[in-house]
Write an enzyme that holds these catalytic residues in place. Sequence first.
Site, PDB file in Angstrom:
ATOM      1  N   SER A  97     -11.223 -24.795  62.327  1.00  0.00           N
ATOM      2  CA  SER A  97      -9.950 -24.965  61.373  1.00  0.00           C
ATOM      3  C   SER A  97      -8.869 -25.759  62.319  1.00  0.00           C
ATOM      4  CB  SER A  97      -9.317 -23.707  61.175  1.00  0.00           C
ATOM      5  OG  SER A  97     -10.108 -23.062  60.273  1.00  0.00           O
TER       6      SER A  97
ATOM      7  N   HIS B 151     -10.653 -28.791  56.510  1.00  0.00           N
ATOM      8  CA  HIS B 151     -12.031 -29.217  56.942  1.00  0.00           C
ATOM      9  C   HIS B 151     -12.508 -30.500  56.363  1.00  0.00           C
ATOM     10  CE1 HIS B 151     -12.995 -25.121  58.747  1.00  0.00           C
ATOM     11  NE2 HIS B 151     -11.785 -24.953  58.095  1.00  0.00           N
TER      12      HIS B 151
ATOM     13  N   HIS C 139     -18.362 -21.690  55.560  1.00  0.00           N
ATOM     14  CA  HIS C 139     -18.198 -20.344  55.830  1.00  0.00           C
ATOM     15  C   HIS C 139     -18.853 -19.360  54.780  1.00  0.00           C
ATOM     16  CE1 HIS C 139     -14.825 -22.456  57.470  1.00  0.00           C
ATOM     17  NE2 HIS C 139     -14.790 -21.593  58.488  1.00  0.00           N
TER      18      HIS C 139
ATOM     19  N   TYR D 180     -17.397 -16.916  53.703  1.00  0.00           N
ATOM     20  CA  TYR D 180     -16.493 -16.435  52.661  1.00  0.00           C
ATOM     21  C   TYR D 180     -16.489 -17.420  51.482  1.00  0.00           C
ATOM     22  CZ  TYR D 180     -13.088 -19.325  55.045  1.00  0.00           C
ATOM     23  OH  TYR D 180     -12.476 -20.345  55.577  1.00  0.00           O
ATOM     24  N   GLU D 181     -17.145 -18.584  51.710  1.00  0.00           N
ATOM     25  CA  GLU D 181     -16.902 -19.610  50.719  1.00  0.00           C
ATOM     26  C   GLU D 181     -18.054 -19.332  49.494  1.00  0.00           C
ATOM     27  OE1 GLU D 181     -15.947 -23.981  51.974  1.00  0.00           O
ATOM     28  OE2 GLU D 181     -16.832 -22.731  53.938  1.00  0.00           O
TER      29      GLU D 181
ATOM     30  N   ALA E 190     -10.618 -21.119  65.014  1.00  0.00           N
ATOM     31  CA  ALA E 190      -9.355 -20.333  65.180  1.00  0.00           C
ATOM     32  C   ALA E 190      -9.630 -18.966  65.015  1.00  0.00           C
ATOM     33  CB  ALA E 190      -8.542 -21.040  64.056  1.00  0.00           C
TER      34      ALA E 190
ATOM     35  N   MET F 168     -13.709 -15.476  61.283  1.00  0.00           N
ATOM     36  CA  MET F 168     -14.550 -15.588  60.061  1.00  0.00           C
ATOM     37  C   MET F 168     -15.711 -16.676  60.243  1.00  0.00           C
ATOM     38  SD  MET F 168     -11.586 -15.573  57.298  1.00  0.00           S
ATOM     39  CE  MET F 168     -10.098 -14.585  57.502  1.00  0.00           C
ATOM     40  N   SER F 169     -16.021 -16.789  61.331  1.00  0.00           N
ATOM     41  CA  SER F 169     -17.087 -17.987  61.674  1.00  0.00           C
ATOM     42  C   SER F 169     -18.108 -17.797  63.062  1.00  0.00           C
ATOM     43  CB  SER F 169     -16.434 -19.361  61.556  1.00  0.00           C
ATOM     44  OG  SER F 169     -15.695 -19.449  62.625  1.00  0.00           O
TER      45      SER F 169
ATOM     46  N   ASN G 275      -2.997 -16.450  66.056  1.00  0.00           N
ATOM     47  CA  ASN G 275      -2.061 -15.586  65.512  1.00  0.00           C
ATOM     48  C   ASN G 275      -2.646 -14.207  66.397  1.00  0.00           C
ATOM     49  OD1 ASN G 275      -4.195 -16.058  63.510  1.00  0.00           O
ATOM     50  ND2 ASN G 275      -3.984 -13.779  63.358  1.00  0.00           N
TER      51      ASN G 275
ATOM     52  N   HIS H 202      -2.685 -19.320  56.415  1.00  0.00           N
ATOM     53  CA  HIS H 202      -3.665 -20.357  56.732  1.00  0.00           C
ATOM     54  C   HIS H 202      -3.070 -21.592  57.486  1.00  0.00           C
ATOM     55  CE1 HIS H 202      -7.443 -22.463  56.845  1.00  0.00           C
ATOM     56  NE2 HIS H 202      -7.085 -23.301  56.029  1.00  0.00           N
TER      57      HIS H 202
HETATM   58  N1  HPA Z   1      -8.258 -12.893  61.463  1.00  0.00           N
HETATM   59  C1  HPA Z   1      -9.419 -13.583  61.055  1.00  0.00           C
HETATM   60  N2  HPA Z   1      -9.697 -14.637  61.151  1.00  0.00           N
HETATM   61  C2  HPA Z   1      -8.872 -15.664  61.733  1.00  0.00           C
HETATM   62  C3  HPA Z   1      -7.525 -15.044  62.226  1.00  0.00           C
HETATM   63  C4  HPA Z   1      -7.336 -13.434  62.077  1.00  0.00           C
HETATM   64  O1  HPA Z   1      -6.315 -12.955  62.507  1.00  0.00           O
HETATM   65  N3  HPA Z   1      -6.797 -15.873  62.614  1.00  0.00           N
HETATM   66  C5  HPA Z   1      -7.500 -17.070  62.404  1.00  0.00           C
HETATM   67  N4  HPA Z   1      -8.635 -16.859  61.793  1.00  0.00           N
END
Ligand code: HPA
Length: 271
Positions: free
Chosen positions: A28, A59, A81, A83-84, A111, A209-210, A233, A246
């Site tokens: 991302s 993406h 992903h 989650y998709e 990310a 998440m990847s 973050n 996001h």
């Molecule tokens: N958690 C999960 N996935 C992420 C995060 C997070 O804080 N930041 C970027 N991708």
Amino acid sequence: MIEKFKNTANFLLERVKFQPEVGIILGSGLGGFANKIENSISFDYKEIPDFPVSTVEGHSGKLVFGNIGNKKVVAMQGRFHFYEGYPMQTVTYPVRVMKFLGIKYLFVSNAAGGLNPTFKAGDLMLINDHINFFPQNPLLGRNFDELGPRFPDMSKTYAPELIVKAKEIAKNHNIKLQEGIYIGSSGPTLETPAEYRFFKSIGADVTGMSTVPEVIVAHHMGIKVFGISVVTNTATPSTPDGETTHEEVQNVAGTVEPQMTLIFNELIKSL
Ligand code: HPA
């Protein structure tokens, strides 16, 4: 399955007429690396037979072939992903195809949220290990011995020699590079404060998440893996509302993307 991987790979090989040595997955907000690829030939995912199509904003969904210095590479601008809603076989399909394209190395980026209290948003972290916290393993089901072993050893999943070289490159270019463990879970929810604490307590430094599914599949097939997380973050937020969006993830990733690109570039040239 194997015939399908080969068909997709052959479709691409007939068009690009060379075999890439390095595969790259751009996370991302990190797609900018693809602009560094020289003499590029790119394919929209939707024009590639049996390739999935990505649905997340930011993406773009392209496979880019070309050169980094004298190395032939293939980069995924946008990944798939869990989650998709894709099954693990679909999430990892491109990595299987890359093996049949000829890659020996896989470079992954993502990310991620920082759990280690010494990490700040905008830091880069070299991934030296991972925790698979997805509800599934991409190797579940029948094993194809021609792809890799039934019970892959995971003691050196992230190639130690690439980690050593990456640290040297970062040092030479004055880039701050953290090092640690990535925990991958399904998302799409970001973590609750309790989940951030839990992930930290079981030894993870960043969360995302990847990456974990693709890395497992690459390692299964004997591909050497190198990975970097961009901390976008942190679990101990500095913002007054403490929320993560996001958009913020993509903005922070975009800001440090040039440093990640530099490390990838130099490391690929040194292979
Ligand atoms: N958690 C999960 N996935 C992420 C995060 C997070 O804080 N930041 C970027 N991708």
